[in-house]
Design an enzyme around this catalytic site. Sequence first.
Site, PDB file in Angstrom:
ATOM      1  N   HIS A  35       0.852  -1.183   0.000  1.00 47.44           N
ATOM      2  CA  HIS A  35       0.000   0.000   0.000  1.00 47.44           C
ATOM      3  C   HIS A  35       0.892   1.239   0.000  1.00 47.44           C
ATOM      4  O   HIS A  35       1.541   1.544   1.002  1.00 47.44           O
ATOM      5  CB  HIS A  35      -0.922   0.000   1.221  1.00 47.44           C
ATOM      6  CG  HIS A  35      -1.872  -1.161   1.239  1.00 47.44           C
ATOM      7  ND1 HIS A  35      -1.486  -2.421   1.647  1.00 47.44           N
ATOM      8  CD2 HIS A  35      -3.182  -1.255   0.885  1.00 47.44           C
ATOM      9  CE1 HIS A  35      -2.523  -3.241   1.555  1.00 47.44           C
ATOM     10  NE2 HIS A  35      -3.551  -2.567   1.091  1.00 47.44           N
ATOM     11  N   HIS A 265      -4.642   4.123  -2.952  1.00 50.24           N
ATOM     12  CA  HIS A 265      -4.614   3.394  -1.678  1.00 50.24           C
ATOM     13  C   HIS A 265      -3.699   2.180  -1.754  1.00 50.24           C
ATOM     14  O   HIS A 265      -3.023   1.843  -0.781  1.00 50.24           O
ATOM     15  CB  HIS A 265      -6.032   2.941  -1.309  1.00 50.24           C
ATOM     16  CG  HIS A 265      -6.082   2.031  -0.122  1.00 50.24           C
ATOM     17  ND1 HIS A 265      -6.183   2.489   1.175  1.00 50.24           N
ATOM     18  CD2 HIS A 265      -6.037   0.682  -0.035  1.00 50.24           C
ATOM     19  CE1 HIS A 265      -6.197   1.458   2.003  1.00 50.24           C
ATOM     20  NE2 HIS A 265      -6.113   0.345   1.288  1.00 50.24           N
ATOM     21  N   GLU A 414     -16.587  -4.527  25.521  1.00 50.03           N
ATOM     22  CA  GLU A 414     -15.769  -5.741  25.574  1.00 50.03           C
ATOM     23  C   GLU A 414     -14.587  -5.675  24.609  1.00 50.03           C
ATOM     24  O   GLU A 414     -13.462  -6.026  24.971  1.00 50.03           O
ATOM     25  CB  GLU A 414     -16.620  -6.981  25.256  1.00 50.03           C
ATOM     26  CG  GLU A 414     -17.720  -7.274  26.270  1.00 50.03           C
ATOM     27  CD  GLU A 414     -19.013  -6.538  25.965  1.00 50.03           C
ATOM     28  OE1 GLU A 414     -19.986  -6.737  26.721  1.00 50.03           O
ATOM     29  OE2 GLU A 414     -19.048  -5.767  24.976  1.00 50.03           O
ATOM     30  N   HIS A 476     -27.018 -15.926  25.930  1.00 48.64           N
ATOM     31  CA  HIS A 476     -25.945 -15.730  26.904  1.00 48.64           C
ATOM     32  C   HIS A 476     -25.247 -17.032  27.285  1.00 48.64           C
ATOM     33  O   HIS A 476     -24.360 -17.026  28.139  1.00 48.64           O
ATOM     34  CB  HIS A 476     -26.494 -15.050  28.166  1.00 48.64           C
ATOM     35  CG  HIS A 476     -26.765 -13.592  27.983  1.00 48.64           C
ATOM     36  ND1 HIS A 476     -27.564 -13.110  26.980  1.00 48.64           N
ATOM     37  CD2 HIS A 476     -26.319 -12.505  28.678  1.00 48.64           C
ATOM     38  CE1 HIS A 476     -27.619 -11.786  27.063  1.00 48.64           C
ATOM     39  NE2 HIS A 476     -26.866 -11.396  28.075  1.00 48.64           N
TER      40      HIS A 476
END
Length: 672
Positions: A35, A265, A414, A476
């Site tokens: 890149h 890019h 999380e 869960h």
Amino acid sequence: MDIQSLREQHPDHWKKACAIRALTLDAVAAANSGHSGMPMGMADVATVLYEKHMVFDARSPDWPNRDRFVLSAGHGSMLVYALLHLTGDPEFPIEQIRNFRQWGSKTAGHPENFLAKGIETTTGPLGQGLAMSVGLAMAEESLRARWGAKIIDHYTYCIAGDGCLMEGVSQEAIGLAGRHELSHLIVMWDNNGITIDGKVSLSDRTDQKARFAAAGWDVFECDGHDPADIDRALTAAKASKGPAFIACTTHIALGSSAQDTSKGHGALTDAKLIADTKAAYGWTSAAFEIPADVKKAWEAIGARGAEARKAWDERLAALSDGKRALFQQQFSCEPPKKLASAIRAVKKDAVEKMPKVATRRASEMVLEAVNPVMPETIGGSADLTGSNNTKTADLGVFDPINRKGRYVYYGIREHGMAAAMNGMALHGGLRPYGGTFMCFADYCRPAIRLSALMHMPVVYVFTHDSIGLGEDGPTHQPVEHLAMLRATPNMMVFRPADLVETAEAWEIALGAKATPSVLALSRQNLPAVRKNHTNKNLVAQGGYVLEEATGKRQVILIASGSEVEVALKAREALEADGIGTRVVSMPCMELFAQQDEAYRRKVLPAGAVRIAIEAGVRMGWDRWLLGERGREGKDGFVGMTGFGASAPAERLFQEFGITAEATVAKAKALLG
């Protein structure tokens, strides 16, 4: 400011920045992949950062009080490699640049921290570097409070692209950083308006400056090609009382025919494009050649920090012998000698009292003994402190008022928590652990994978590890998560059965230097299964004989965690029927696999029926059922084959057939 004006007004800066651009073009062309655009666009920002602001020593790239530089937009890795080569890092001679993206080189497609000291962190999955930068800055704040500014006082600089800011983890990270007022964190946004698909406006209209300001950051902007303006913005950012965000307006693939396009890019390899671009730069040197005066100027930048490092060495040496030894022990990731005795005390007490407790509570009991003797631990939870049992009374809370606090309230983040813990571990001097429900390992997964890839000994405390959590239901209740975690290379997954096994798992996790650990812990209370005290850490063997057959061994029951209790009850019933049954506790498959074949064959000998019992899916168990001299058609699995349901835990185990009775029936059926 156009290229001609830059060349005329800032000739010395221009030459140094174009050395980065030229090396990028040469390396990507030689590899025929990579890149090019981001390093070409951000070369001016990087040059000003390293020349005017970064405190580092190219000859000692890992000294603890250096400024950290994180390239969150890791696809632009040639920016890092060019800087390391130009400043004189001994691990990056020109041969490394020539071998960009080739087998055995340190110049991998994306920066990999384990390949060289000068690479701060592995990046590439967008947003991870930004989030880890937050953890690096949190570690700096924590350690500066503990050791004083004479020992720890540095900045964390991060370059992030549009992709990093679109990834969801960026929001978790910037919210965490703003809450904690991380004044030594500076993020530079490569604001070029281009992604792989085209203009950013195809997919996003976010006002990034307003977004960061809303999260409590100080926001600045600059012309990313004007060295004076870049210097002004960085100087102002360093004076901020909170984290700073600099919007650097840049042109991707600056000076090439691909400038400001999605083509810019990726890999710019066309010979004419490269020749025309270098001509626009006024760059006449051959490929991979840097003019002597330019290289000398860059090496002077790399050597400038040697004096600061030497002064720091002297300050460290001036500490008392005890403090200096503690500092070195913590930064070497060596556990303190007191850890072993603390674990032994927990184990001995557990055998004497035989408590029936959930392993999440057992983990808390271990931490109550460990945290006082390991001041380097820093704990936390993603808004589940009372459920994960990760906070002990002695820690105090880390926040802008109390930087010495050792517990972080991460909020419902999380992914951000896991990435921040990676940053803390990368910084050195801290041993981070953090908790959430095990089913939310999915939310942490990209950062968990990087923990393993980067060899960072982060500890993940995942509670509510099965259908045993009960009424919250299948959303869960993790069933596939143990398999997912065990499938990750360089990861230790512990599923302890009682307090003793939990203590031993923590001892191994906190003694690891290059391997992350998962502790999969129960919500429900479990009986003690280890009845005799031994100083030896049996969990370190991964699997071991917990109960032996009293007669001829016909059945081997292998179980982990809460299902060890099921195995023991099944053994009792089978033995009563004259069927000799061995119970093997398997708290860590990875460690068992590392034992020599003789030990594994001793624990799991051929000939007997083998049954694995675990309240998860079967995946991962077949090696121990069939692959190690098991008998075809003489194995069985007692566990989950689908998702769970909402009901009390006891009813769920009954309905899904994870019981002693079901195990006995399967054993008898296999025996015929």
